[in-house]
Write an enzyme that holds these catalytic residues in place. Structure first.
Site, PDB file in Angstrom:
ATOM      1  N   CYS A  24      -9.715  19.306  28.592  1.00 38.44           N
ATOM      2  CA  CYS A  24      -9.876  19.252  30.052  1.00 38.44           C
ATOM      3  C   CYS A  24      -9.137  18.014  30.545  1.00 38.44           C
ATOM      4  CB  CYS A  24     -11.349  19.273  30.446  1.00 38.44           C
ATOM      5  SG  CYS A  24     -12.357  18.009  29.644  1.00 38.44           S
ATOM      6  N   ARG A  82     -15.756  18.212  29.922  1.00 32.96           N
ATOM      7  CA  ARG A  82     -15.942  19.630  30.227  1.00 32.96           C
ATOM      8  C   ARG A  82     -15.623  20.490  29.000  1.00 32.96           C
ATOM      9  NH1 ARG A  82     -12.229  20.130  35.484  1.00 32.96           N
ATOM     10  NH2 ARG A  82     -11.353  18.209  34.654  1.00 32.96           N
TER      11      ARG A  82
END
Lengths: 151, 295
Positions: free
Chosen positions: B253, B258
């Site tokens: 990410c 994430r």
């Protein structure tokens, strides 16, 4: 920094003196506990999109309530019940900036969130909190312009 | 009551996951609040959330202060991890259950770091803080104190679950699969950062060549924060993004938080044997001189 509202400057000084993260966190939680949502007499849900704080994931909305003397009281709604940081900053902005002359409010840089919350904020949290200050500045500037005064 | 080790709960076992025991329900956590073999740990993006109220008896792991080296861009070293675990009263036998805000985004990140140090007795409370509070379960502001343990300093093994820059280059050369879990705007290069997030300093926009875009949040139900069923996840990652359980996959990410959520879903819920998280992610790749980029 000298031109910002006295109470905010005092608060920034107090936070700057805190070396213990837990102490800072507890102080901010105490501010969050003092948060009073915008009263229905000023604004009611669903709040207008124009009042939405940009970049704030806590779904905060900002409002300005005119006070006698031409200054403003800064009110907020925080729709996300987990938006504790947003609630803390809302209470701080209301209590330290409401009733202050426009030029002193506009002297507050959004970067003051680092002084209050510390540097260990995520990108997202920083953007949301700075957005609240930017909203206060925008409301103040708009009010001053409408009143015909040079902010 | 399911045990603290490897027995999956029926509510989760029914979703068809490869390793359902990696998730526990809020009810399981409520039943194990006083279990000495279990340590509940909250990990959030918002630094005030834990102090404002947490699951009674839960510890806090802060992603910046506790998991990162304070100077070098890297995770804590072996000694610091041992100190962290000892401070939290954790032993190698303790089952650590992580939960937090943002649908357990940061909880998965913390679990990923714990696994780098070989602490495999780690689970996620499905639904995280959102589900616990929505169910009206108790919260506490009391910071618990734990008897300090003497967690033996483990060797950090990055090879299994972590990809570094050179690993990604080699992975590209070998035709390995890449999953970019950022927003479509970041993936396309239209943005250098998440919508509503500030620019975190990448000089170039776009994605690593051949990477497929599957935003991390597609793996969860927005209302409850719970992971979707295995069938729904397969629809997303296999039918949608063309992955296969035998693929060698790297997820990324912008700084690896994430993508640790996606790493968890692929590795444990779908049972992919070879999944790594590239925590250098776009803040590294988007600044690398000469690194290939697609838009």
């Amino acid at each position: 920094m000298d031109r910002i509202p006295d109470r905010l400057r005092d608060l920034v000084d107090a936070f700057s003196a805190m070396e213990d993260r837990a102490e800072r966190v507890q102080e901010l939680i105490a501010w969050a506990d003092r948060f009073e949502p915008v009263p229905a007499s000023v604004a009611a849900s669903p709040y207008p999109e124009a009042a939405r704080v940009p970049a704030c994931e806590s779904e905060a909305f900002a409002f300005a309530e005119p006070l006698a003397g031409g200054t403003l009281r800064y009110r907020f709604a925080v729709e996300n019940p987990q938006g504790v940081s947003a609630m803390a900053l809302a209470a701080i902005l209301d209590e330290t900036m409401s009733g202050q002359p426009a030029e002193r409010v506009l002297a507050v840089d959004p970067g003051v969130v680092y002084e209050l919350f510390g540097r260990e904020l995520s990108m997202g949290k920083t953007a949301g909190l700075m957005g609240m200050i930017q909203m206060v500045r925008a409301l103040t500037r708009r009010h001053a312009e409408a009143a015909g005064a040079k902010p | 009551m399911a045990s603290a080790t490897n027995e999956a709960e029926p509510a989760i076992a029914g979703r068809g996951y490869a390793l359902p025991e990696m998730l526990v329900t809020t009810r399981w956590v409520a039943d194990h609040l006083d279990d000495p073999a279990v340590r509940i740990v909250e990990s959030d993006e918002d630094p005030l959330l834990y102090a404002a109220g947490h699951i009674p008896g839960a510890a806090e792991v802060d992603w910046t202060r506790d998991l990162n080296d304070p100077v070098v861009r890297d995770y804590l070293d072996s000694g610091r991890f041992a100190d962290l675990a000892s401070r939290l009263g954790i032993t190698p036998e303790t089952t650590v259950v992580f939960y937090g805000d943002k649908s357990n985004w940061w909880a998965c990140y913390a679990l990923w770091v714990f696994r780098l140090f070989g602490h495999t007795r780690a689970k996620i409370m499905d639904g995280g803080r959102l589900k616990w509070t929505k169910e009206g379960r108790p919260m506490s502001r009391e910071t618990p104190a734990f008897p300090r343990t003497d967690y033996p300093a483990p060797v950090r093994d990055d090879a299994r679950d972590r990809a570094l820059r050179d690993d990604v280059v080699a992975h590209l050369d070998a035709g390995g699969a890449l999953i970019d879990v950022r927003s479509p705007e970041e993936y396309s290069g239209e943005r250098l950062h998440m919508p509503d997030y500030p620019n975190e300093g990448a000089l170039r926009g776009g994605h690593i060549p051949t990477a497929k875009n599957v935003p991390w949040a597609r793996a969860v139900n927005a209302d409850t924060g719970e992971f979707k069923s295995a069938d729904a996840l397969r629809e997303i990652y296999e039918s949608g993004a063309g992955l296969s359980p035998t693929d060698d996959v790297i997820a990324y990410c912008r700084i690896g938080e994430r993508s640790s959520h996606t790493w968890f879903a692929l590795k444990f819920l779908l049972g992919y044997e070879r999944v790594r998280n590239y925590d250098g992610s776009w803040t590294e790749w988007g600044n690398l001189v000469g690194a290939p980029i697609e838009k």
